[in-house]
Motif scaffolding. Structure first.
Motif, PDB file in Angstrom:
ATOM      1  N   TYR A   1       1.154 -38.136  -9.495  1.00 40.05           N
ATOM      2  CA  TYR A   1       2.360 -38.825  -9.046  1.00 40.05           C
ATOM      3  C   TYR A   1       3.068 -38.032  -7.963  1.00 40.05           C
ATOM      4  O   TYR A   1       3.543 -38.594  -6.968  1.00 40.05           O
ATOM      5  N   GLN A   2       3.112 -36.706  -8.149  1.00 34.33           N
ATOM      6  CA  GLN A   2       3.763 -35.854  -7.176  1.00 34.33           C
ATOM      7  C   GLN A   2       3.041 -35.904  -5.842  1.00 34.33           C
ATOM      8  O   GLN A   2       3.633 -35.999  -4.778  1.00 34.33           O
ATOM      9  N   ASN A   3       1.709 -35.860  -5.953  1.00 31.35           N
ATOM     10  CA  ASN A   3       0.895 -35.935  -4.713  1.00 31.35           C
ATOM     11  C   ASN A   3       1.093 -37.290  -4.014  1.00 31.35           C
ATOM     12  O   ASN A   3       1.206 -37.382  -2.795  1.00 31.35           O
ATOM     13  N   PHE A   4       1.115 -38.316  -4.867  1.00 39.12           N
ATOM     14  CA  PHE A   4       1.318 -39.670  -4.302  1.00 39.12           C
ATOM     15  C   PHE A   4       2.670 -39.776  -3.626  1.00 39.12           C
ATOM     16  O   PHE A   4       2.798 -40.304  -2.514  1.00 39.12           O
ATOM     17  N   PHE A   5       3.676 -39.200  -4.309  1.00 37.52           N
ATOM     18  CA  PHE A   5       5.024 -39.234  -3.761  1.00 37.52           C
ATOM     19  C   PHE A   5       5.084 -38.451  -2.480  1.00 37.52           C
ATOM     20  O   PHE A   5       5.668 -38.939  -1.495  1.00 37.52           O
ATOM     21  N   MET A   6       4.464 -37.326  -2.452  1.00 40.50           N
ATOM     22  CA  MET A   6       4.474 -36.488  -1.275  1.00 40.50           C
ATOM     23  C   MET A   6       3.719 -37.164  -0.137  1.00 40.50           C
ATOM     24  O   MET A   6       4.104 -37.073   1.025  1.00 40.50           O
ATOM     25  N   ASN A   7       2.644 -37.810  -0.497  1.00 42.07           N
ATOM     26  CA  ASN A   7       1.809 -38.457   0.545  1.00 42.07           C
ATOM     27  C   ASN A   7       2.457 -39.745   1.087  1.00 42.07           C
ATOM     28  O   ASN A   7       2.208 -40.133   2.231  1.00 42.07           O
ATOM     29  N   ILE A   8       3.267 -40.402   0.298  1.00 42.98           N
ATOM     30  CA  ILE A   8       3.827 -41.701   0.701  1.00 42.98           C
ATOM     31  C   ILE A   8       5.264 -41.549   1.144  1.00 42.98           C
ATOM     32  O   ILE A   8       5.670 -41.996   2.234  1.00 42.98           O
ATOM     33  N   ILE A   9       6.056 -40.960   0.368  1.00 52.23           N
ATOM     34  CA  ILE A   9       7.495 -40.934   0.602  1.00 52.23           C
ATOM     35  C   ILE A   9       7.819 -40.101   1.814  1.00 52.23           C
ATOM     36  O   ILE A   9       8.624 -40.491   2.666  1.00 52.23           O
TER      37      ILE A   9
ATOM     38  N   PRO B   1       6.018 -39.228   4.471  1.00 50.73           N
ATOM     39  CA  PRO B   1       5.763 -39.877   5.782  1.00 50.73           C
ATOM     40  C   PRO B   1       6.737 -41.002   6.069  1.00 50.73           C
ATOM     41  O   PRO B   1       7.125 -41.191   7.214  1.00 50.73           O
ATOM     42  N   LEU B   2       7.120 -41.732   5.004  1.00 53.23           N
ATOM     43  CA  LEU B   2       8.074 -42.816   5.218  1.00 53.23           C
ATOM     44  C   LEU B   2       9.393 -42.285   5.698  1.00 53.23           C
ATOM     45  O   LEU B   2      10.021 -42.838   6.633  1.00 53.23           O
ATOM     46  N   VAL B   3       9.812 -41.191   5.059  1.00 51.01           N
ATOM     47  CA  VAL B   3      11.079 -40.590   5.451  1.00 51.01           C
ATOM     48  C   VAL B   3      10.983 -40.097   6.865  1.00 51.01           C
ATOM     49  O   VAL B   3      11.877 -40.285   7.702  1.00 51.01           O
ATOM     50  N   GLY B   4       9.807 -39.463   7.160  1.00 49.24           N
ATOM     51  CA  GLY B   4       9.638 -38.979   8.538  1.00 49.24           C
ATOM     52  C   GLY B   4       9.623 -40.127   9.552  1.00 49.24           C
ATOM     53  O   GLY B   4      10.182 -40.026  10.656  1.00 49.24           O
ATOM     54  N   LEU B   5       8.987 -41.201   9.130  1.00 45.64           N
ATOM     55  CA  LEU B   5       8.926 -42.386  10.029  1.00 45.64           C
ATOM     56  C   LEU B   5      10.314 -42.935  10.281  1.00 45.64           C
ATOM     57  O   LEU B   5      10.670 -43.287  11.428  1.00 45.64           O
ATOM     58  N   LEU B   6      11.107 -43.042   9.190  1.00 41.95           N
ATOM     59  CA  LEU B   6      12.459 -43.574   9.342  1.00 41.95           C
ATOM     60  C   LEU B   6      13.280 -42.669  10.260  1.00 41.95           C
ATOM     61  O   LEU B   6      14.031 -43.140  11.117  1.00 41.95           O
ATOM     62  N   ILE B   7      13.086 -41.336  10.038  1.00 41.47           N
ATOM     63  CA  ILE B   7      13.839 -40.411  10.883  1.00 41.47           C
ATOM     64  C   ILE B   7      13.388 -40.555  12.325  1.00 41.47           C
ATOM     65  O   ILE B   7      14.189 -40.589  13.256  1.00 41.47           O
ATOM     66  N   GLY B   8      12.051 -40.684  12.511  1.00 42.28           N
ATOM     67  CA  GLY B   8      11.542 -40.820  13.884  1.00 42.28           C
ATOM     68  C   GLY B   8      12.031 -42.109  14.550  1.00 42.28           C
ATOM     69  O   GLY B   8      12.413 -42.118  15.725  1.00 42.28           O
ATOM     70  N   VAL B   9      12.028 -43.188  13.752  1.00 41.61           N
ATOM     71  CA  VAL B   9      12.501 -44.480  14.305  1.00 41.61           C
ATOM     72  C   VAL B   9      13.967 -44.374  14.707  1.00 41.61           C
ATOM     73  O   VAL B   9      14.383 -44.869  15.767  1.00 41.61           O
ATOM     74  N   SER B  10      14.739 -43.723  13.804  1.00 38.58           N
ATOM     75  CA  SER B  10      16.173 -43.598  14.093  1.00 38.58           C
ATOM     76  C   SER B  10      16.384 -42.784  15.353  1.00 38.58           C
ATOM     77  O   SER B  10      17.184 -43.165  16.238  1.00 38.58           O
TER      78      SER B  10
END
Length: 527
Positions: free
Chosen positions: A14-22, A24-33
């Motif tokens: 779960y931790q790996n999944f969270f790290m692998n998914i969340i 990048p999403l956070v990074g993507l949101l930050i990059g989009v912003s």
């Protein structure tokens, strides 16, 4: 333990999944912003740059437009100033004119006032003179009465009686002197008038003297040889009879060498026959059908010659504006005679005499010449008229729009109409001068032609008659009738009736033969 390991493994997954998914999403949101912010920043920068550029361009356009408007305004202002200047100039000119006119009116007013003052002074002087004159008249009247009383006392007569005696004596003396004066004037006028009239007439005759020609009733047609005579006569005389019937003349073929005599009282018929003979002999084809064709053609030629003669006569005399029908009638005069005198020659001579006499008398020579030329047009009518030729000629002239003075001169030249202008007696005198020359006329020929005309007119008065020809000097009358209108029996009756009527109504030497001809013709064409 196995369960705990499984839980640990699951947590790790779960931790790996969270790290692998969340993450990048956070990074993507930050990059989009961050990208959106940068994009917005760039866009805002470009917008401001464009806005500033547009504002700059708008300022430039605004300045250009302002300059154009200012230039147009200055041009309009200049034009308006020029127009105002022109109007002011005109107004100034009008004002100057008004000032000049006002000045002139003031001067005229001053002149009128001065003249009015002078008139008032003159009026006052005149009134004073009138008063003085009235006083003098009263004084003279008083003195006259005193003198009159003294004279009455001395003479023993009253003033009225003395005046009446004096008037009577003056009347007698004046009457005697006036009568003597009138007689002297009349004698001198008669002597002068007769002398002047003789001078005018003699001078007119001398200036318009022409040769006299007498018309004959025969025409001699010359031929090259006597063999032609047989061809003209034709088999059993068919050709000569056809030619006589078509032209209304008598053709005499005798022993006269190289000559054929054409006899007829009508010069037109003789001329038609002469020209037809000339064409037939030149062509060589002589037979009844050809004769009729040539005669019809020659009649048209003669009619054209008549019109040409009329035009040439009018041009020679300098007469213009004649109606075409009057020109044709003048041309017909060439083939008519009056008491043996050629009618056209007589008309031309009369016209020239009228022009000369009118000039001598101070009248219009052109009108006189026109009246002289037209005075005998009643002698060549297209249809018979019961009116005398002078009245009939006046009727024709009026019909064809001639002026009233011309019409009156034509109708009055034989005293059959009252003369209303000075042209009428001139035409009458000149007509007499032209006809009274020695040898100009021959009474016998006129009577002979009238008798032949009367013969033909009597025969033409019967129904069914198409042509009539008086031939052999009036000793024979040939009457051609329509075959569809009269039968053979009626032709005999017609011949007897015409003979009886001629015997009752006419006077003639010897006897007259009446020949009634009835022909039936059948015509076909080969095509």
């Amino acid at each position: 333990m196995w369960i705990a390991e499984n839980k640990t493994k699951n947590n790790t997954k779960y931790q790996n999944f969270f790290m692998n998914i969340i993450i990048p999403l956070v990074g993507l949101l930050i990059g989009v912003s961050v990208g959106y912010g940068l994009f917005r920043y760039v866009i805002n920068g470009m917008y401001k740059a464009r806005l500033e550029e547009a504002e700059h361009e708008a300022e430039v356009v605004k300045e250009k437009k302002l300059l154009e408007v200012k230039e147009k305004f200055l041009n309009k202002k200049s034009e308006l100033e020029k127009e105002v200047q022109q109007r002011n100039s005109k107004i100034q000119q009008v004002e100057n004119k008004l000032k000049q006119r006002e000045l002139g009116l003031n001067q005229r007013q001053e002149e009128i006032n001065r003249k009015k003052k002078e008139l008032d002074d003159s009026k006052e002087k005149l009134e004073n003179q009138q008063k003085a004159l009235a006083n003098r008249e009263i004084e003279l009247d008083r003195m006259h009465k005193q003198e009159q009383l003294k004279l009455e006392e001395l003479s023993g007569l009253s003033a009225e009686e003395a005046k009446a005696r004096l008037v009577e004596s003056l009347k007698d003396e004046a009457r005697t002197n006036a009568q003597q004066y009138i007689n002297d004037i009349m004698d001198d006028a008669k002597l002068t008038a007769n002398k002047e009239a003789k001078r005018i007439v003699i001078q007119t005759i001398q200036r318009v003297a022409t040769e006299t020609a007498i018309e004959n009733s025969v025409t001699v047609f010359h031929i090259d040889n006597d063999e032609v005579k047989g061809r003209i006569i034709g088999r059993e005389g068919r050709n000569i009879r056809a030619l006589e019937a078509a032209t209304g003349v008598e053709i005499v073929v005798d022993d006269t060498p190289e000559a054929i005599v054409i006899s007829a009282f009508d010069p037109v018929r003789r001329e038609v026959c002469r020209l037809a003979l000339h064409q037939l002999i030149s062509d060589g084809r002589i037979h009844p059908a050809r004769i009729e064709e040539v005669v019809a053609k020659v009649k048209k030629q003669v009619e054209e010659e008549v019109i040409e003669t009329g035009k040439r006569t009018a041009i020679d005399l300098g007469i213009h504006g004649l109606h075409p029908e009057l020109i044709r009638i003048i041309g017909k005069m060439k083939y008519r005679s009056s008491y043996g005198q050629n009618l056209l020659q007589h008309a031309r001579e009369t016209a020239n005499l009228c022009a000369v006499m009118a000039s001598e008398l101070g009248l219009n020579p052109k009108k006189a010449k026109r009246a002289g030329l037209l005075h005998d047009i009643g002698k060549v009518p297209d249809e018979e008229s019961e009116l005398p030729h002078a009245l009939y000629g006046a009727k024709l002239a009026e019909k064809f729009k001639e002026k009233p003075e011309i019409v009156n001169a034509i109708g009055a030249h034989h005293d059959e109409m009252e003369m209303s202008t000075l042209l009428a007696p001139i035409v009458q005198v000149c007509d007499a001068i032209s006809g009274a020359r020695p040898g100009a006329r021959r009474e016998i020929v006129e009577a002979y032609i009238k008798r032949l005309n009367d013969l033909e007119n009597i025969a033409m008065s019967y129904p069914g008659v198409t042509k009539t020809y008086a031939i052999q000097a009036g000793r024979e009358l040939r009457v051609i009738v329509g075959a569809d209108k009269i039968d053979d029996k009626q032709t005999e009756e017609l011949s007897s009736e015409i003979a009886k009527k001629i015997q009752d109504e006419m006077t003639y030497p010897g006897q007259v033969k009446i020949t009634v001809i009835r022909e039936t013709r059948s015509v076909s064409y080969a095509k």
